[in-house]
Scaffold this motif. Sequence first.
Motif, short mmCIF file in Angstrom:
data_model
loop_
_atom_site.label_atom_id
_atom_site.label_comp_id
_atom_site.label_asym_id
_atom_site.label_seq_id
_atom_site.Cartn_x
_atom_site.Cartn_y
_atom_site.Cartn_z
N ARG A 236 -37.31 12.39 -0.57
CA ARG A 236 -38.63 11.89 -0.97
C ARG A 236 -38.89 10.50 -0.39
NH1 ARG A 236 -36.99 14.01 -6.01
NH2 ARG A 236 -36.53 11.91 -6.78
N ARG A 237 -37.83 9.69 -0.29
CA ARG A 237 -37.98 8.33 0.22
C ARG A 237 -38.03 8.26 1.73
NH1 ARG A 237 -33.12 5.15 -1.61
NH2 ARG A 237 -34.25 3.46 -0.56
N LEU A 238 -37.70 9.34 2.39
CA LEU A 238 -37.58 9.34 3.85
C LEU A 238 -38.82 8.84 4.58
CD1 LEU A 238 -35.10 10.20 5.52
CD2 LEU A 238 -36.23 12.38 5.94
N PRO A 239 -40.04 9.32 4.26
CA PRO A 239 -41.22 8.90 5.03
C PRO A 239 -41.50 7.40 4.98
CG PRO A 239 -41.70 10.88 3.76
CD PRO A 239 -40.38 10.37 3.27
N ASP A 240 -41.05 6.72 3.92
CA ASP A 240 -41.29 5.28 3.81
C ASP A 240 -40.24 4.44 4.53
OD1 ASP A 240 -43.56 5.63 2.23
OD2 ASP A 240 -42.39 5.72 0.38
N ASN A 241 -39.20 5.08 5.06
CA ASN A 241 -38.08 4.32 5.61
C ASN A 241 -37.70 4.65 7.04
OD1 ASN A 241 -36.84 2.61 3.25
ND2 ASN A 241 -37.34 4.59 2.36
N VAL A 242 -38.17 5.77 7.56
CA VAL A 242 -37.81 6.16 8.93
C VAL A 242 -39.06 6.65 9.66
CG1 VAL A 242 -35.45 6.78 8.27
CG2 VAL A 242 -37.24 8.53 8.29
N PRO A 243 -39.03 6.68 11.00
CA PRO A 243 -40.19 7.17 11.75
C PRO A 243 -40.50 8.63 11.48
CG PRO A 243 -38.67 5.96 13.18
CD PRO A 243 -37.96 6.17 11.89
N GLY A 244 -41.73 9.01 11.76
CA GLY A 244 -42.18 10.38 11.52
C GLY A 244 -41.37 11.41 12.29
N THR A 245 -40.86 11.03 13.49
CA THR A 245 -40.05 11.96 14.28
C THR A 245 -38.81 12.38 13.51
OG1 THR A 245 -40.82 10.90 16.31
CG2 THR A 245 -38.84 12.26 16.47
N VAL A 246 -38.19 11.44 12.79
CA VAL A 246 -36.99 11.75 12.01
C VAL A 246 -37.35 12.62 10.81
CG1 VAL A 246 -35.10 10.75 10.66
CG2 VAL A 246 -35.87 9.63 12.77
N VAL A 247 -38.48 12.31 10.17
CA VAL A 247 -38.92 13.11 9.03
C VAL A 247 -39.15 14.56 9.45
CG1 VAL A 247 -40.71 13.41 7.28
CG2 VAL A 247 -39.96 11.11 7.89
N ARG A 248 -39.83 14.74 10.58
CA ARG A 248 -40.11 16.09 11.06
C ARG A 248 -38.82 16.83 11.42
NH1 ARG A 248 -44.40 13.16 13.31
NH2 ARG A 248 -43.33 12.91 15.33
N ALA A 249 -37.83 16.09 11.95
CA ALA A 249 -36.55 16.72 12.29
C ALA A 249 -35.85 17.22 11.03
CB ALA A 249 -35.67 15.72 13.03
N VAL A 250 -35.90 16.42 9.96
CA VAL A 250 -35.30 16.85 8.69
C VAL A 250 -36.01 18.09 8.16
CG1 VAL A 250 -34.96 16.22 6.26
CG2 VAL A 250 -34.41 14.57 8.07
N ASP A 251 -37.33 18.08 8.21
CA ASP A 251 -38.10 19.22 7.71
C ASP A 251 -37.77 20.50 8.47
OD1 ASP A 251 -39.36 17.62 5.86
OD2 ASP A 251 -41.15 17.28 7.09
N SER A 252 -37.50 20.38 9.77
CA SER A 252 -37.31 21.58 10.58
C SER A 252 -35.87 22.06 10.65
CB SER A 252 -37.84 21.35 12.00
OG SER A 252 -37.11 20.31 12.64
N THR A 253 -34.90 21.20 10.31
CA THR A 253 -33.50 21.59 10.46
C THR A 253 -32.70 21.61 9.16
OG1 THR A 253 -32.70 19.32 10.89
CG2 THR A 253 -33.49 20.59 12.79
N SER A 254 -33.30 21.20 8.05
CA SER A 254 -32.53 21.06 6.81
C SER A 254 -32.07 22.40 6.25
CB SER A 254 -33.36 20.32 5.76
OG SER A 254 -34.52 21.05 5.44
N THR A 255 -30.85 22.40 5.74
CA THR A 255 -30.28 23.56 5.04
C THR A 255 -29.64 23.06 3.75
OG1 THR A 255 -28.20 23.33 6.28
CG2 THR A 255 -29.84 24.86 7.16
N PRO A 256 -29.68 23.85 2.67
CA PRO A 256 -29.11 23.41 1.38
C PRO A 256 -27.60 23.20 1.46
CG PRO A 256 -30.59 25.29 1.10
CD PRO A 256 -30.35 25.15 2.56
#
Length: 326
Positions: free
Chosen positions: A250-270
């Motif tokens: 949840r805190r990611l968008p306020d602390n890292v660039p959007g490119t990193v946020v999008r990478a997390v969204d597209s590659t994350s696994t539980p």
Amino acid sequence: MSAGRLLSLLLLLQARGRISARGIADELGVSVRTAYRDLARLQAAGVPVYAEPGPGGGYQLLDGYRTRLTGMTEGEARALFFAGLPGPAADLGLTAEVTAARLKLLAALPTGPREEATRTAAVFHVDAPGWYRETEQTPHLPLFVDAVLTRRAVDVRYRRWRAPQEVDRRLRPYGLVLKSGVWYAVAAAEGGRIAAYRVSQVLDAVLSDECFDRPQGFDLAAYWTSYLDDFEARRYTGTATIRLSPRGRRRLPDNVPGTVVRAVDSTSTPVGDEGWVEAVIPIESTDHACGELLRLGIDVEVVSPVDLREAMAATVGVLARAYGLR
């Protein structure tokens, strides 16, 4: 036959000066036959349109003819006040000109659209700079505006990130771009290489006597899009695998660039039963990634590469000793 299209044709002729029937058809999205028919209707209505034959010819209005700005829809009236935004206009030294232009446009509007435009201006405000940083000082920006419009070269003293940090350059500015509150001059230096120069990093600037022509077909918006794509490709030199808690994500968008946020969204696994995820992100360097990820505190864990994981651990160890915890 659309009255709105005839008005668009009239304004197009007024703005372009001379334009071919094919050019009119392309601009208005109609056939050439329809363009000829609309031109005839304007002439029948008393608008002084005449044709100039031969190569380079076309249709144009009689010199001195102007129409009042009528027929504007409510949506177009709203859009009026998104042009010439006050912040960028002030940066460029054009506050008085933009204010005068708005007043003249308002005076030309019928009552309904005029009221709609005024209501829109009262409920929208644009603040371009991002959070958590001071507005950059750009004392040389008006000089660059003059250089762009008059196509004159500029001699600058420029501060860059690599050594030697201060360099002298003769720039031929093709345009200015405002990105997240930061002004850039897109310019050609000696040798013709086109690059983006941060205007706030210009230490001194003087207009030269040299005049230049912009390359035929140069498209400022297309260049900037290409520049951003190339910048992203050069910026990230590697990848890292990280784990994030639900709060960390949840805190990611306020602390890292959007490119990193999008990478997390597209590659994350539980991972595990507590909502943590594992993802692969792009990184610029070990030092940069370490500083960026430490903002997330206990809500992030670096899995790989080893040098980044060790850098995170070493930094945390230094902090612990500084607070007398180890």
